[in-house]
Design an enzyme around this catalytic site. Structure first.
Site, PDB file in Angstrom:
ATOM      1  N   LYS A 196       0.835  -1.220   0.000  1.00  0.00           N
ATOM      2  CA  LYS A 196       0.000   0.000   0.000  1.00  0.00           C
ATOM      3  C   LYS A 196       0.863   1.260   0.000  1.00  0.00           C
ATOM      4  O   LYS A 196       0.656   2.161  -0.802  1.00  0.00           O
ATOM      5  CB  LYS A 196      -0.937   0.045   1.232  1.00  0.00           C
ATOM      6  CG  LYS A 196      -1.883  -1.114   1.353  1.00  0.00           C
ATOM      7  CD  LYS A 196      -2.745  -1.000   2.599  1.00  0.00           C
ATOM      8  CE  LYS A 196      -1.980  -1.022   3.901  1.00  0.00           C
ATOM      9  NZ  LYS A 196      -1.222  -2.251   4.180  1.00  0.00           N
ATOM     10  N   ARG A 214     -10.017   0.852   8.650  1.00  0.00           N
ATOM     11  CA  ARG A 214      -9.714  -0.561   8.863  1.00  0.00           C
ATOM     12  C   ARG A 214     -10.908  -1.295   9.469  1.00  0.00           C
ATOM     13  O   ARG A 214     -10.875  -2.516   9.559  1.00  0.00           O
ATOM     14  CB  ARG A 214      -8.535  -0.694   9.831  1.00  0.00           C
ATOM     15  CG  ARG A 214      -7.162  -0.758   9.142  1.00  0.00           C
ATOM     16  CD  ARG A 214      -6.129  -0.632  10.229  1.00  0.00           C
ATOM     17  NE  ARG A 214      -4.902  -1.334  10.023  1.00  0.00           N
ATOM     18  CZ  ARG A 214      -3.772  -0.777   9.585  1.00  0.00           C
ATOM     19  NH1 ARG A 214      -3.762   0.463   9.197  1.00  0.00           N
ATOM     20  NH2 ARG A 214      -2.673  -1.485   9.518  1.00  0.00           N
ATOM     21  N   ARG A 226      11.181  -5.536   5.408  1.00  0.00           N
ATOM     22  CA  ARG A 226      11.003  -4.104   5.094  1.00  0.00           C
ATOM     23  C   ARG A 226      11.956  -3.274   5.962  1.00  0.00           C
ATOM     24  O   ARG A 226      12.134  -3.534   7.151  1.00  0.00           O
ATOM     25  CB  ARG A 226       9.556  -3.693   5.397  1.00  0.00           C
ATOM     26  CG  ARG A 226       9.372  -2.180   5.430  1.00  0.00           C
ATOM     27  CD  ARG A 226       7.933  -1.724   5.501  1.00  0.00           C
ATOM     28  NE  ARG A 226       7.077  -2.528   6.351  1.00  0.00           N
ATOM     29  CZ  ARG A 226       5.751  -2.568   6.240  1.00  0.00           C
ATOM     30  NH1 ARG A 226       5.139  -1.849   5.322  1.00  0.00           N
ATOM     31  NH2 ARG A 226       5.032  -3.320   7.044  1.00  0.00           N
ATOM     32  N   ARG A 250      10.889  -1.482  11.674  1.00  0.00           N
ATOM     33  CA  ARG A 250       9.749  -1.192  12.548  1.00  0.00           C
ATOM     34  C   ARG A 250       9.578  -2.275  13.613  1.00  0.00           C
ATOM     35  O   ARG A 250       9.651  -3.462  13.295  1.00  0.00           O
ATOM     36  CB  ARG A 250       8.465  -1.099  11.705  1.00  0.00           C
ATOM     37  CG  ARG A 250       8.318   0.214  10.977  1.00  0.00           C
ATOM     38  CD  ARG A 250       7.209   0.194   9.945  1.00  0.00           C
ATOM     39  NE  ARG A 250       5.954  -0.358  10.417  1.00  0.00           N
ATOM     40  CZ  ARG A 250       4.834  -0.372   9.682  1.00  0.00           C
ATOM     41  NH1 ARG A 250       4.833   0.144   8.457  1.00  0.00           N
ATOM     42  NH2 ARG A 250       3.728  -0.890  10.151  1.00  0.00           N
ATOM     43  N   ARG A 291      -0.476  -9.137  13.123  1.00  0.00           N
ATOM     44  CA  ARG A 291      -1.071  -8.068  12.298  1.00  0.00           C
ATOM     45  C   ARG A 291      -1.820  -8.659  11.110  1.00  0.00           C
ATOM     46  O   ARG A 291      -2.874  -8.153  10.729  1.00  0.00           O
ATOM     47  CB  ARG A 291       0.024  -7.098  11.841  1.00  0.00           C
ATOM     48  CG  ARG A 291       0.569  -6.279  13.008  1.00  0.00           C
ATOM     49  CD  ARG A 291       1.834  -5.544  12.639  1.00  0.00           C
ATOM     50  NE  ARG A 291       1.610  -4.552  11.615  1.00  0.00           N
ATOM     51  CZ  ARG A 291       2.481  -4.233  10.667  1.00  0.00           C
ATOM     52  NH1 ARG A 291       3.641  -4.871  10.597  1.00  0.00           N
ATOM     53  NH2 ARG A 291       2.208  -3.307   9.800  1.00  0.00           N
TER      54      ARG A 291
HETATM   55  P1  ADP Z   1       2.230  -1.835   3.248  1.00  0.00           P
HETATM   56  O1  ADP Z   1       2.210  -0.326   3.244  1.00  0.00           O
HETATM   57  O2  ADP Z   1       1.036  -2.444   2.565  1.00  0.00           O
HETATM   58  O3  ADP Z   1       2.448  -2.434   4.604  1.00  0.00           O
HETATM   59  P2  ADP Z   1       4.796  -1.514   1.845  1.00  0.00           P
HETATM   60  O4  ADP Z   1       4.464  -0.670   0.669  1.00  0.00           O
HETATM   61  O5  ADP Z   1       5.525  -0.875   2.962  1.00  0.00           O
HETATM   62  O6  ADP Z   1       3.470  -2.300   2.357  1.00  0.00           O
HETATM   63  O7  ADP Z   1       5.626  -2.758   1.289  1.00  0.00           O
HETATM   64  C1  ADP Z   1       6.091  -3.788   2.187  1.00  0.00           C
HETATM   65  C2  ADP Z   1       7.488  -4.232   1.746  1.00  0.00           C
HETATM   66  O8  ADP Z   1       7.402  -4.912   0.495  1.00  0.00           O
HETATM   67  C3  ADP Z   1       8.473  -3.090   1.551  1.00  0.00           C
HETATM   68  O9  ADP Z   1       9.745  -3.508   2.005  1.00  0.00           O
HETATM   69  C4  ADP Z   1       8.463  -2.842   0.038  1.00  0.00           C
HETATM   70  O10 ADP Z   1       9.729  -2.352  -0.423  1.00  0.00           O
HETATM   71  C5  ADP Z   1       8.175  -4.241  -0.502  1.00  0.00           C
HETATM   72  N1  ADP Z   1       7.350  -4.229  -1.704  1.00  0.00           N
HETATM   73  C6  ADP Z   1       6.266  -3.447  -1.974  1.00  0.00           C
HETATM   74  N2  ADP Z   1       5.739  -3.767  -3.177  1.00  0.00           N
HETATM   75  C7  ADP Z   1       6.491  -4.786  -3.668  1.00  0.00           C
HETATM   76  C8  ADP Z   1       6.449  -5.576  -4.876  1.00  0.00           C
HETATM   77  N3  ADP Z   1       5.500  -5.389  -5.805  1.00  0.00           N
HETATM   78  N4  ADP Z   1       7.385  -6.552  -5.030  1.00  0.00           N
HETATM   79  C9  ADP Z   1       8.327  -6.756  -4.075  1.00  0.00           C
HETATM   80  N5  ADP Z   1       8.426  -6.064  -2.924  1.00  0.00           N
HETATM   81  C10 ADP Z   1       7.523  -5.087  -2.722  1.00  0.00           C
HETATM   82  P1  AMP Z   2       0.332   0.521   9.243  1.00  0.00           P
HETATM   83  O1  AMP Z   2       1.483   1.462   9.092  1.00  0.00           O
HETATM   84  O2  AMP Z   2      -0.855   0.890   8.397  1.00  0.00           O
HETATM   85  O3  AMP Z   2       0.744  -0.933   9.063  1.00  0.00           O
HETATM   86  O4  AMP Z   2      -0.181   0.659  10.753  1.00  0.00           O
HETATM   87  C1  AMP Z   2       0.678   0.378  11.841  1.00  0.00           C
HETATM   88  C2  AMP Z   2      -0.160   0.216  13.112  1.00  0.00           C
HETATM   89  O5  AMP Z   2      -0.825   1.455  13.421  1.00  0.00           O
HETATM   90  C3  AMP Z   2      -1.278  -0.817  13.062  1.00  0.00           C
HETATM   91  O6  AMP Z   2      -0.820  -2.135  13.309  1.00  0.00           O
HETATM   92  C4  AMP Z   2      -2.216  -0.286  14.154  1.00  0.00           C
HETATM   93  O7  AMP Z   2      -1.729  -0.580  15.431  1.00  0.00           O
HETATM   94  C5  AMP Z   2      -2.121   1.222  13.964  1.00  0.00           C
HETATM   95  N1  AMP Z   2      -3.119   1.715  12.974  1.00  0.00           N
HETATM   96  C6  AMP Z   2      -2.851   2.307  11.771  1.00  0.00           C
HETATM   97  N2  AMP Z   2      -3.979   2.633  11.135  1.00  0.00           N
HETATM   98  C7  AMP Z   2      -5.007   2.232  11.943  1.00  0.00           C
HETATM   99  C8  AMP Z   2      -6.425   2.264  11.829  1.00  0.00           C
HETATM  100  N3  AMP Z   2      -7.029   2.774  10.736  1.00  0.00           N
HETATM  101  N4  AMP Z   2      -7.155   1.771  12.856  1.00  0.00           N
HETATM  102  C9  AMP Z   2      -6.560   1.281  13.961  1.00  0.00           C
HETATM  103  N5  AMP Z   2      -5.232   1.184  14.118  1.00  0.00           N
HETATM  104  C10 AMP Z   2      -4.449   1.658  13.127  1.00  0.00           C
END
Ligand code: ADP
Ligand code: AMP
Length: 212
Positions: free
Chosen positions: A18, A92, A131, A157, A168
């Protein structure tokens, strides 16, 4: 499109891509990326997030609806969001989705699209655990798929540790059993395959925005 801009939501499990896709789409469309996760992490860094919420995030649970709804209410009303925005990680839950509808309706606005990025569990796990984020720029890297440059000051993280990622992913699965049908009924949901290169996924997102 509703009055005055493009309003998008990205839904997907942790590691679905995302944040990566949101950044690219927002640059292309000139709209802000609004991530409740990023906002909560910024509040934590500034020492402004209450200890019980810090703990909740570290364990992989959700923070209370009213906390994130208040953040979104204020942020989506800022000047730079008047011409649209992309919400990444919010809503969410169905109560969050309802609150979003209400606050947008009060401004004569509505959502245009909800994009769900779908990725199988084993790949999600690998994406989240490997990540890394640049502490200075916020750029998202991946130790296998998008290696960071040498010397970058990286953050792993706390909620990307293996056990927390598992929690998660389960939290996400429990909440989407209600949230995705909710948006499906409204005719807003597009489910997209999130497997493939970053460029392939971006092409799918842009295709969905054009055709829906
Ligand atoms: P989210 O925001 O959904 O948690 P991220 O965009 O942070 O996901 O992506 C999670 C991890 O996967 C990051 O380390 C990112 O660089 C990697 N990633 C994202 N999209 C792809 C893809 N299409 N192929 C391989 N790795 C990806
Ligand atoms: P994310 O960066 O979207 O993976 O969110 C990291 C963490 O923040 C989640 O695991 C939750 O603990 C909290 N969080 C983020 N967005 C929300 C949401 N919309 N509702 C509740 N908790 C959230």
């Amino acid at each position: 499109m509703s009055s005055g801009g493009l309003r998008l939501v990205f839904v997907g499990p942790p590691g679905a891509g995302k944040g990566t896709q949101a950044k690219l789409i927002c640059e292309k469309w000139g709209i802000p990326q609004i991530s409740t996760g990023d906002m909560l992490r910024a509040a934590k860094k500034a020492g402004k997030l209450p200890a019980d919420l810090v703990e909740k995030m570290a364990q992989g649970g959700l923070v209370p609806d009213e906390v994130v709804i208040a953040l979104i209410d204020e942020r989506t009303n800022a000047e730079d969001a008047k011409r649209g925005f992309l919400l990444d990680g919010f809503p969410r839950t169905v109560p969050q989705a309802d609150a979003l509808d209400t606050l947008l309706a009060g401004r004569g606005q509505k959502l245009d699209h909800v994009i769900a990025l779908e990725v199988p569990g084993d790949l999600l796990f690998e994406r989240a655990v490997l990540r890394r984020t640049d502490k200075l720029t916020g750029q998202i890297y991946h130790l296998k798929y998008k290696p960071p440059p040498a010397g970058a000051d990286l953050e792993h993280r706390p909620d990307d540790q293996e056990d927390v990622v598992k929690t998660r992913i389960s939290t996400y699965e429990a909440m989407t059993s209600e949230l995705l049908p909710h948006y499906e009924k409204k005719g807003l949901l597009r489910r997209l395959n999130g497997v493939g290169t970053v460029e392939e996924v971006t092409a799918r997102v842009l295709g969905a925005l054009k055709t829906s």
